[in-house]
Scaffold this motif. Structure first.
Motif: not given
Length: 293
Positions: A145, A149, A218, A222
């Motif tokens: 992250n 991702h 997410l 990302h």
């Protein structure tokens, strides 16, 4: 602007560093627009002359390809891994400087200098290092992250395995099978990936990852990174399935290959955003029915 969104996220923290970052970004944005203007008024680079003379890969002649050996550092970016596999970046993928990434990616892939400054600088920020004198190993890029991702088009989520350095053969095959665009004229190639193909496949991957990964996350930034990766396939690689198969499965640049962007000053952030948004805006994450791969 996707890059403006990334930069301004930091202002909400109310720090002097965030304000400084925003001022740097505005300067880079103005630089980028000026490079785009130069691209409009100057002729494109000639075929066979996109990579500068004297740089590895000039004329489509890439240095010897050697797959990574035990102990070599690799990451989830096949384009960077390929540069290490060809020895254009150090083959062990270690102790790279951010400035080295700027210079090497610029010459090898014909991204604009503004682009090649902004992205490594952002990478340095994510890693808590400085662009001016910081170093990294390729594997450092895969801090979860950060830039790496969940829901990648070519890698399984890190929840399912320990390393993102190796692509998923199944995901790559599904991605390339999804191509519906016609081959480039006069070239004996398979089909090309289109923005619609990549949007559809990204939507499938996000739904699939969300269903199989209990730690799935997410956020918007990302999602942007994911669509940006797809946009690179559309721009620098022209969506061409044959070339992408070699890059994504072997992390190798085919002999005779050169970047498909021939703009004199390279692919600017502004031009790149158009391709990125054509993917991101076409993604449908919530679709009823089974997930088809």
């Amino acid at each position: 602007m996707v890059f403006l969104f990334i930069a301004l996220r930091r202002i909400g923290r109310g720090t002097l560093a965030a304000v400084w970052d925003a001022s740097i970004f505005i300067s880079v944005l103005l630089w980028d627009f000026s490079l785009g203007f130069v691209n409009v008024i100057t002729p494109s680079k000639k075929l066979g002359h996109v990579v500068p003379e004297g740089h590895p890969g000039a004329g489509g002649v890439w240095p010897e390809y050697i797959p990574p050996r035990e102990g070599d550092s690799r990451c989830s970016c096949p384009a960077l891994n390929a540069l290490a596999n060809h020895g254009i970046l150090p083959r062990d993928g270690r102790n790279l400087t951010f400035k080295q990434l700027t210079e090497t990616v610029r010459a090898s892939y014909n991204f604009a200098p503004s682009f090649c400054y902004f992205v490594p600088r952002r990478m340095a920020q994510i890693l808590g290092r400085t662009y001016a004198d910081g170093t990294l190993n390729l594997e450092d890029i895969d801090v979860h992250n950060g830039i790496e991702h969940d829901g990648s088009l070519t890698r399984d989520d890190i929840y399912h395995k320990q390393s993102q350095a190796l692509p998923s053969a199944a995901l790559v095959a599904a991605l390339l099978r999804s191509a519906t665009g016609p081959p480039p004229k006069s070239l004996d190639l398979n089909r090309t990936l289109t923005p619609a193909d990549l949007a559809k496949r990204t939507g499938i991957r996000r739904r699939e990852a969300r269903a199989s990964n209990p730690q799935f996350s997410l956020d918007t930034s990302h999602k942007v990174f994911g669509s940006a990766n797809a946009a690179t396939m559309l721009t620098i690689f022209g969506g061409r399935v044959n070339d992408l198969h070699t890059l994504l499965t072997e992390e190798r640049l085919p002999q005779g290959w050169e970047p498909r962007v021939r703009a004199r000053m390279g692919l600017t952030m502004n031009a790149f955003n158009s391709s990125m948004m054509s993917v991101e805006l076409g993604i449908k994450e919530e679709v009823e029915g089974p997930i088809l791969t």
